[in-house]
Design a protein around this motif. Structure first.
Motif, mmCIF file in Angstrom:
data_model
loop_
_atom_site.group_PDB
_atom_site.id
_atom_site.type_symbol
_atom_site.label_atom_id
_atom_site.label_comp_id
_atom_site.label_asym_id
_atom_site.label_seq_id
_atom_site.Cartn_x
_atom_site.Cartn_y
_atom_site.Cartn_z
ATOM 1 N N LEU A 207 -13.545 -46.906 51.228
ATOM 2 C CA LEU A 207 -15.001 -46.953 51.367
ATOM 3 C C LEU A 207 -15.598 -48.070 50.520
ATOM 4 N N GLN A 208 -15.072 -48.211 49.299
ATOM 5 C CA GLN A 208 -15.583 -49.277 48.439
ATOM 6 C C GLN A 208 -15.268 -50.653 49.020
ATOM 7 N N HIS A 209 -14.053 -50.768 49.595
ATOM 8 C CA HIS A 209 -13.669 -52.057 50.184
ATOM 9 C C HIS A 209 -14.615 -52.441 51.321
ATOM 10 N N TRP A 210 -14.849 -51.489 52.248
ATOM 11 C CA TRP A 210 -15.701 -51.813 53.381
ATOM 12 C C TRP A 210 -17.170 -51.923 52.993
ATOM 13 N N ALA A 211 -17.577 -51.262 51.911
ATOM 14 C CA ALA A 211 -18.961 -51.410 51.445
ATOM 15 C C ALA A 211 -19.205 -52.791 50.878
ATOM 16 N N ASN A 212 -18.116 -53.460 50.443
ATOM 17 C CA ASN A 212 -18.262 -54.775 49.827
ATOM 18 C C ASN A 212 -17.643 -55.892 50.660
ATOM 19 N N THR A 213 -17.325 -55.594 51.928
ATOM 20 C CA THR A 213 -16.643 -56.569 52.774
ATOM 21 C C THR A 213 -17.432 -56.813 54.050
ATOM 22 N N ASP A 214 -17.518 -58.071 54.436
ATOM 23 C CA ASP A 214 -18.184 -58.404 55.690
ATOM 24 C C ASP A 214 -17.282 -58.000 56.855
ATOM 25 N N PRO A 215 -17.774 -57.193 57.802
ATOM 26 C CA PRO A 215 -16.909 -56.673 58.862
ATOM 27 C C PRO A 215 -16.448 -57.738 59.854
ATOM 28 N N LEU A 216 -17.170 -58.844 59.970
ATOM 29 C CA LEU A 216 -16.808 -59.865 60.953
ATOM 30 C C LEU A 216 -15.675 -60.746 60.457
ATOM 31 N N CYS A 217 -15.780 -61.235 59.225
ATOM 32 C CA CYS A 217 -14.810 -62.223 58.765
ATOM 33 C C CYS A 217 -13.889 -61.719 57.665
ATOM 34 N N GLY A 218 -14.186 -60.569 57.076
ATOM 35 C CA GLY A 218 -13.302 -60.012 56.062
ATOM 36 C C GLY A 218 -13.510 -60.531 54.666
ATOM 37 N N LEU A 219 -14.399 -61.500 54.480
ATOM 38 C CA LEU A 219 -14.725 -61.946 53.128
ATOM 39 C C LEU A 219 -15.661 -60.948 52.470
ATOM 40 N N SER A 220 -15.865 -61.126 51.180
ATOM 41 C CA SER A 220 -16.837 -60.291 50.483
ATOM 42 C C SER A 220 -18.215 -60.482 51.104
ATOM 43 N N ASN A 221 -18.984 -59.377 51.178
ATOM 44 C CA ASN A 221 -20.362 -59.514 51.637
ATOM 45 C C ASN A 221 -21.277 -59.774 50.444
ATOM 46 N N ARG A 223 -23.299 -57.837 48.810
ATOM 47 C CA ARG A 223 -23.226 -56.803 47.788
ATOM 48 C C ARG A 223 -22.008 -56.999 46.894
ATOM 49 N N GLY A 224 -20.864 -57.234 47.529
ATOM 50 C CA GLY A 224 -19.660 -57.478 46.740
ATOM 51 C C GLY A 224 -19.771 -58.743 45.915
ATOM 52 N N ALA A 225 -20.383 -59.781 46.486
ATOM 53 C CA ALA A 225 -20.560 -61.029 45.750
ATOM 54 C C ALA A 225 -21.463 -60.839 44.539
ATOM 55 N N ASP A 226 -22.521 -60.047 44.684
ATOM 56 C CA ASP A 226 -23.422 -59.798 43.549
ATOM 57 C C ASP A 226 -22.675 -59.150 42.392
ATOM 58 N N ARG A 227 -21.797 -58.204 42.703
ATOM 59 C CA ARG A 227 -21.034 -57.541 41.644
ATOM 60 C C ARG A 227 -20.100 -58.526 40.943
ATOM 61 N N PHE A 228 -19.423 -59.361 41.720
ATOM 62 C CA PHE A 228 -18.517 -60.354 41.145
ATOM 63 C C PHE A 228 -19.288 -61.340 40.284
ATOM 64 N N LEU A 229 -20.404 -61.829 40.782
ATOM 65 C CA LEU A 229 -21.177 -62.823 40.061
ATOM 66 C C LEU A 229 -21.752 -62.269 38.763
ATOM 67 N N SER A 230 -22.206 -61.033 38.787
ATOM 68 C CA SER A 230 -22.741 -60.423 37.566
ATOM 69 C C SER A 230 -21.667 -60.320 36.488
ATOM 70 N N ALA A 231 -20.462 -59.902 36.909
ATOM 71 C CA ALA A 231 -19.365 -59.779 35.948
ATOM 72 C C ALA A 231 -18.954 -61.136 35.397
ATOM 73 N N GLU A 232 -18.854 -62.144 36.264
ATOM 74 C CA GLU A 232 -18.446 -63.470 35.809
ATOM 75 C C GLU A 232 -19.529 -64.129 34.955
ATOM 76 N N ALA A 233 -20.786 -63.879 35.266
ATOM 77 C CA ALA A 233 -21.869 -64.424 34.443
ATOM 78 C C ALA A 233 -21.809 -63.844 33.030
ATOM 79 N N ALA A 234 -21.506 -62.549 32.923
ATOM 80 C CA ALA A 234 -21.392 -61.933 31.603
ATOM 81 C C ALA A 234 -20.234 -62.544 30.815
ATOM 82 N N LEU A 235 -19.116 -62.814 31.485
ATOM 83 C CA LEU A 235 -17.988 -63.449 30.807
ATOM 84 C C LEU A 235 -18.327 -64.873 30.378
ATOM 85 N N THR A 236 -19.047 -65.585 31.222
ATOM 86 C CA THR A 236 -19.449 -66.950 30.883
ATOM 87 C C THR A 236 -20.398 -66.958 29.696
#
Length: 372
Positions: A207-221, A223-236
């Motif tokens: 469920l988490q995978h599909w909630a954060n994945t674009d159904p057409l192309c399989g890349l992160s959607n 929502r998933g990108a926002d989570r990744f970016l927030s985490a990486e911004a904190a590390l930066t």
């Protein structure tokens, strides 16, 4: 990096194949150990024990055949598991039946049963759950327990009916079967909880995978990108390492849909996503940001290196048609400034993207540089 659906399926299948190979090796080890036990029991058997003398060589041959079939993958692993449990179960329970039917009186071989054979019955119960799971284990364990209990009950009843002098041995048999009942209950409960927990984790992960994945192309959607970016911004912010944001827009994508249809347009999105996921590193993020716009985040990569990588990607796409259609992309790049927030970097990358579109598309523009 988020991969396309084909890559996900390939990774899942690879992991399943690896696990199957691991399980086959474990079963081969179990068969080898069982084969050795059978041969040792046959070699050091007591005189007059016809069951071991005749039966164990036959079982050894069967075990060897199972080992060869398992090694050569002669049938599915599930079928082999069922055959393995059935073979070992037949050997253990038939030996138990022999003890009660043809061996010395119960009082003379009770110690042998308790110390030398009922442990094998317990292993059969546990092994059924490990090999066949909860449902198969319950069938195997219950059948084993009932068969063993029926043999013991028949023995005790015969002793009482014959008014034998050693009928008090039923107490020891009762203790043994109470132990087997507890073993069956604990093993079944543990297996049930394990399977339910594993199923819940798998469902939650799916469920988490599909909630954060674009159904057409399989890349992160997004929502998933926002989570990744927030985490990486904190590390930066903490470690002051570079973080670059790249926005990519497929040029004139509306015209592709109008001229060729939405199915072709979807194919363009999917194939472009495959190209993009194969271009970025595993630590990077590749996401469908919306419509025909994609976002790439590259932790640890500065603006200059990101611009060169984006330029190579743009040229590769320009040279090779996607879904049979000539396609170009326009790219805008900005570097995250620690403490300014990720939305600021995305906004500046978006500004570079629109600047590149205004300059004629099919180009890369980053901050602090001229048209690329």
């Amino acid at each position: 990096m988020d991969s396309a659906p084909g890559n996900d399926l390939h990774a899942i299948q690879t992991e399943l194949n690896r696990l199957e190979t691991y399980r086959r090796r474990i079963y081969l080890g179990v068969l080898t150990l069982t084969f050795a036990i059978v041969l040792l029991s046959w070699a050091f058997r007591e005189r007059g024990d016809a069951f071991i003398a005749l039966g164990y060589p036959a079982f050894a041959v069967v075990l060897a055949g199972l080992g060869v079939a398992l090694w050569r993958r002669a049938c599915s692993l599930r079928t082999m598991e069922i055959i393995l449990v059935a073979t070992v179960g037949t050997m253990i329970l038939s030996r138990l039946a022999w003890h009660f039917a043809f061996s010395d009186p119960l009082n003379e071989h009770l110690l042998l049963l308790a110390g030398g054979h009922y442990w094998a019955v317990g292993i059969l119960i546990v092994g059924g759950f490990i090999t066949l799971g909860y449902r198969g284990g319950m069938i195997t364990g219950a059948a084993t327990f009932l068969f063993s209990g029926a043999l013991a009950t028949h023995e005790v009843l015969g002793c009482f009916l014959a008014a034998g002098d050693y009928c008090h041995n039923w107490v020891y048999l009762l203790r043994i079967h109470l132990f087997l009942a507890v073993l069956l209950a604990l093993t079944s409960a543990g297996t049930f909880l394990r399977e339910r927990t594993w199923g819940a984790f798998t469902k939650a992960e799916t469920l988490q995978h599909w909630a954060n994945t674009d159904p057409l192309c399989g890349l992160s959607n997004r929502r998933g990108a926002d989570r990744f970016l927030s985490a990486e911004a904190a590390l930066t912010d903490r470690y002051q390492r570079p973080l670059t944001i790249i926005l990519i827009d497929i040029d004139e994508f509306k015209g592709v849909n109008d001229d060729y249809g939405h199915e072709v347009g979807d194919s363009v999105i999917r194939e472009f996503a495959n190209i993009l996921s194969g271009t970025v590193r595993e630590v990077d993020l590749a996401a469908r940001w919306g419509g025909d716009e994609f976002l790439v985040a590259t932790p640890g990569v500065d603006l200059r290196s990101a611009r060169h990588a984006a330029q190579r990607c743009r040229r590769a796409i320009e040279r090779a048609p996607i879904a049979g259609i000539p396609v170009t992309v326009t790219v805008g790049i900005a570097e995250y400034i620690p403490g300014q927030g990720i939305d600021d970097a995305i906004g500046r990358a978006d500004a570079m993207l629109y600047r590149a579109k205004a300059a004629g598309r099919n180009r890369v523009i980053s901050e602090a540089c001229e048209l690329a």
